[in-house]
Design a protein around this motif. Structure first.
Motif, short mmCIF file in Angstrom:
data_model
loop_
_atom_site.label_atom_id
_atom_site.label_comp_id
_atom_site.label_asym_id
_atom_site.label_seq_id
_atom_site.Cartn_x
_atom_site.Cartn_y
_atom_site.Cartn_z
N PHE A 146 3.42 0.25 -2.48
CA PHE A 146 2.17 0.51 -2.06
C PHE A 146 1.82 -0.21 -0.73
CE2 PHE A 146 1.21 2.23 -6.35
CZ PHE A 146 0.90 3.29 -6.26
N ASP A 147 2.28 -1.56 -0.62
CA ASP A 147 2.04 -2.16 0.51
C ASP A 147 2.47 -1.60 1.74
OD1 ASP A 147 0.22 -4.13 -0.94
OD2 ASP A 147 2.32 -5.34 -1.16
N ALA A 148 3.73 -0.91 1.77
CA ALA A 148 4.20 -0.25 2.71
C ALA A 148 3.60 1.19 3.26
CB ALA A 148 5.81 -0.19 2.42
N TYR A 149 2.62 1.60 2.37
CA TYR A 149 2.05 2.96 2.71
C TYR A 149 1.58 3.03 4.12
CZ TYR A 149 2.92 5.14 -1.87
OH TYR A 149 3.04 5.64 -2.95
N PRO A 150 0.85 2.14 4.74
CA PRO A 150 0.25 2.25 6.09
C PRO A 150 1.44 2.40 7.21
CG PRO A 150 -0.98 0.53 4.93
CD PRO A 150 0.27 1.00 4.04
N VAL A 175 -3.13 6.59 5.15
CA VAL A 175 -3.57 5.38 4.61
C VAL A 175 -3.41 4.21 5.46
CG1 VAL A 175 -3.02 4.08 2.82
CG2 VAL A 175 -2.43 6.07 2.44
N LYS A 176 -4.80 3.75 5.73
CA LYS A 176 -5.02 2.63 6.87
C LYS A 176 -4.97 1.15 5.99
CE LYS A 176 -4.96 5.60 9.97
NZ LYS A 176 -3.80 5.82 10.61
N GLU A 177 -5.20 1.33 4.83
CA GLU A 177 -5.40 -0.07 4.08
C GLU A 177 -5.36 0.28 2.64
OE1 GLU A 177 -9.08 -2.85 3.13
OE2 GLU A 177 -9.16 -1.85 5.03
N ILE A 178 -4.41 -0.65 1.91
CA ILE A 178 -3.97 -0.42 0.53
C ILE A 178 -4.45 -1.95 -0.19
CG2 ILE A 178 -2.13 -0.70 -0.97
CD1 ILE A 178 -2.32 2.21 -0.36
N GLU A 179 -4.97 -1.86 -1.34
CA GLU A 179 -5.06 -2.92 -1.98
C GLU A 179 -4.69 -2.59 -3.75
OE1 GLU A 179 -8.67 -6.21 -3.50
OE2 GLU A 179 -9.18 -4.39 -2.25
N VAL A 180 -3.66 -3.21 -4.20
CA VAL A 180 -3.38 -2.87 -5.58
C VAL A 180 -4.34 -3.89 -6.38
CG1 VAL A 180 -1.69 -3.47 -7.42
CG2 VAL A 180 -1.04 -2.61 -5.10
N LEU A 181 -5.24 -3.27 -7.23
CA LEU A 181 -6.35 -3.92 -7.96
C LEU A 181 -5.78 -4.49 -9.32
CD1 LEU A 181 -9.36 -1.46 -7.28
CD2 LEU A 181 -8.59 -3.38 -6.03
N ASP A 182 -4.89 -3.64 -9.94
CA ASP A 182 -4.50 -4.01 -11.16
C ASP A 182 -3.06 -3.57 -11.45
OD1 ASP A 182 -4.61 -4.98 -13.93
OD2 ASP A 182 -5.36 -3.07 -14.69
#
Length: 144
Positions: free
Chosen positions: A25-29, A35-42
């Motif tokens: 997910f960190d590479a999605y942007p 997708v401009k921003e990603i944060e894995v919450l869990d």
């Protein structure tokens, strides 16, 4: 998923290689565009993302939503909407199957927006989202 849109593409890589890109997910942007921003919450017990916050900017449409993910090894990942400003529901999946020449990736998506919209227009928007995502995924996996 009740009414949904589905499309497939073959990517010259193994299912594990394709799923590794989907799970990063960190590479999605860098490859998805919207997708401009990603944060894995869990994360789940295997260390894969279980809940993710995404900030999307597709020109006229800007939204932030949280999705819950369920993983089936390197065969399938599905997601459902936890919360959003503009969406009532968002259910989707990537199903991967080994085929001659690589992996067939089938993306299925069903979206319901909070504002009234004709079903035909929603399906067209889903198709654009799916086609763009599959093309981006293919390029990301196949480009060294």
């Amino acid at each position: 998923m009740a009414e949904h849109t589905r499309s497939s593409i073959v990517i010259a890589a193994t299912p594990a290689e394709v799923m590794a890109v989907i799970a990063d997910f960190d590479a999605y942007p860098a490859w998805t565009g919207e997708v401009k921003e990603i944060e894995v919450l869990d994360r789940d017990g295997a260390g894969r993302a279980a809940q993710v916050r995404l900030v999307l900017d597709a020109g006229a449409i800007r939204d932030e939503h949280v999705l819950a993910y369920t993983w089936d090894d390197d065969r399938e990942v599905s997601w459902t909407l936890v919360k959003s400003q503009m969406l009532r529901s968002l259910d989707g999946s990537y199903a991967l199957a080994a085929v001659a020449g690589g992996t067939e990736v089938t993306y299925q998506l069903a979206v319901d927006v909070k504002i009234p919209m004709l079903g035909m227009i929603k399906r067209k928007a889903e198709k654009v989202i799916i086609d763009r995502a599959l093309a981006g995924l293919k390029k990301r996996v196949e480009t060294p």
